[in-house]
Enzyme design. Structure first.
Site, short mmCIF file in Angstrom:
data_model
loop_
_atom_site.label_atom_id
_atom_site.label_comp_id
_atom_site.label_asym_id
_atom_site.label_seq_id
_atom_site.Cartn_x
_atom_site.Cartn_y
_atom_site.Cartn_z
N GLU A 53 0.83 -1.20 0.00
CA GLU A 53 0.00 0.00 0.00
C GLU A 53 0.86 1.25 0.00
O GLU A 53 2.01 1.24 0.45
CB GLU A 53 -0.94 0.05 1.22
CG GLU A 53 -2.13 -0.86 1.16
CD GLU A 53 -1.95 -2.11 1.98
OE1 GLU A 53 -2.77 -3.03 1.86
OE2 GLU A 53 -0.95 -2.18 2.74
N VAL A 54 0.26 2.33 -0.51
CA VAL A 54 0.82 3.68 -0.48
C VAL A 54 -0.29 4.60 -0.01
O VAL A 54 -1.45 4.43 -0.39
CB VAL A 54 1.34 4.11 -1.87
CG1 VAL A 54 1.79 5.57 -1.86
CG2 VAL A 54 2.48 3.20 -2.33
#
Length: 311
Positions: A53-54
């Site tokens: 994830e970002v």
């Protein structure tokens, strides 16, 4: 937004989450000021990093809150995840200000799954991690057949244990197929089979995301010390070194199954060992009147990199 006002670059930092050792735990990239980025650019940046994830931080819609936080995997935006919240709180809590305001002890993030509250962990006045409260109550079901679980993990069907519960989908904001494996050695031998995942997705696809699998093993002597692995190849995440949302859902479910009506349970989930990125996720579950009322996740973080992304 016109090309004259669109940002030409965006600053980022990366942190290792659920660890106090750099280059262990779960990697996270945080854009602490994502104003001006389009949805397409956010997804492209998340794809470029290739992390599980970002996060992209925006001013809050409600000034009573700290920020709006959007979470992207390499393939899609998701409503909630554990390690992105812990890591983002760590990054923002270490800043002098967040959109013009000094960070307090408690940060509140507006997310698609709801409002997420994060309490900063400090040692010697320095932010070292965070504790978050998951935004949604536990949802359970449907059950997943053991043959599907085994095929996805390249294991024999008898490796899947039903001594406590059948394999099932669990969620506190993001759904996972969850199954117990008979022992840690068998869990360590698991490998994701993409073809089997595609078949499972056709049969059991959740509305919020593609089919993801969270496997765990534990002993009767230490039931609240859990070893886990998570596979999500359909999200371009072959294996995840720390999965807070799945850990929270599993912890809530296991506590819901025990006989005690009123209890507080501390659980440690160890993940990422097979990847060489050991993570330690702390979960706290409060059960009152036979119902799980609150689930929180805690972890330390370590800064890793920082820089600029050209747009």
């Amino acid at each position: 937004m016109t090309s004259d006002t669109a940002p030409k670059s965006v600053a980022y930092v990366t942190v290792d989450v659920f660890t106090d050792e750099r280059f262990a735990g779960n990697q996270l990239a945080v854009m602490s000021d994502a104003r001006g980025l389009s949805d397409r650019q956010m997804q492209a940046i998340a794809t470029e990093f290739g992390y599980s994830e970002v996060t992209f931080v925006l001013p809050p819609r409600d000034p009573a809150n700290t920020a709006e936080v959007r979470i992207f995997t390499p393939t899609t935006e998701i409503p909630f995840a554990g390690h992105p919240n812990v890591g983002t709180a760590f990054v923002l809590g270490g800043q002098k200000e967040i959109f013009g305001r000094a960070p307090g002890k408690i940060l509140r993030f507006e997310e698609k799954a709801g409002l997420v509250e994060a309490t900063l962990l400090r040692e010697g006045g320095v932010v070292v991690g965070a504790t978050i409260v998951v935004p949604r109550s536990l949802t359970v079901g449907p059950e997943i057949d053991a043959d599907t679980i085994a095929a996805c993990a390249s294991l024999a069907p008898e490796a899947v244990s039903r001594r406590v519960h059948a394999p099932t989908r669990l969620s506190v904001g993001l759904p996972f197929a969850v199954a117990e494996i008979k022992d840690v050695a068998t869990l360590s031998s698991a490998q994701p089979n993409v073809t089997a995942f595609q078949a499972a997705n056709a049969r059991y696809k959740p509305e919020e995301d593609s089919f993801s699998l969270f496997l765990y093993a534990r002993s009767a002597e230490a039931p609240w010390q859990i070893r886990a692995r998570m596979f999500a190849p359909l999200d371009n995440v072959n294996e995840d070194p720390a999965t807070g949302s799945a850990s929270a859902a599993l912890s809530a479910y296991l506590v819901s199954l025990i006989q005690e009506q009123d209890i507080d349970v501390e659980i440690i989930i160890e993940q990422g060992v097979e990847m060489g990125r050991r993570s330690l996720i702390g979960a706290h579950v409060r059960k009152q009147g036979g119902v799980v009322r609150k689930v929180s996740l805690s972890g330390h973080c370590v800064s890793a990199m920082r820089g600029l992304i050209d747009l």
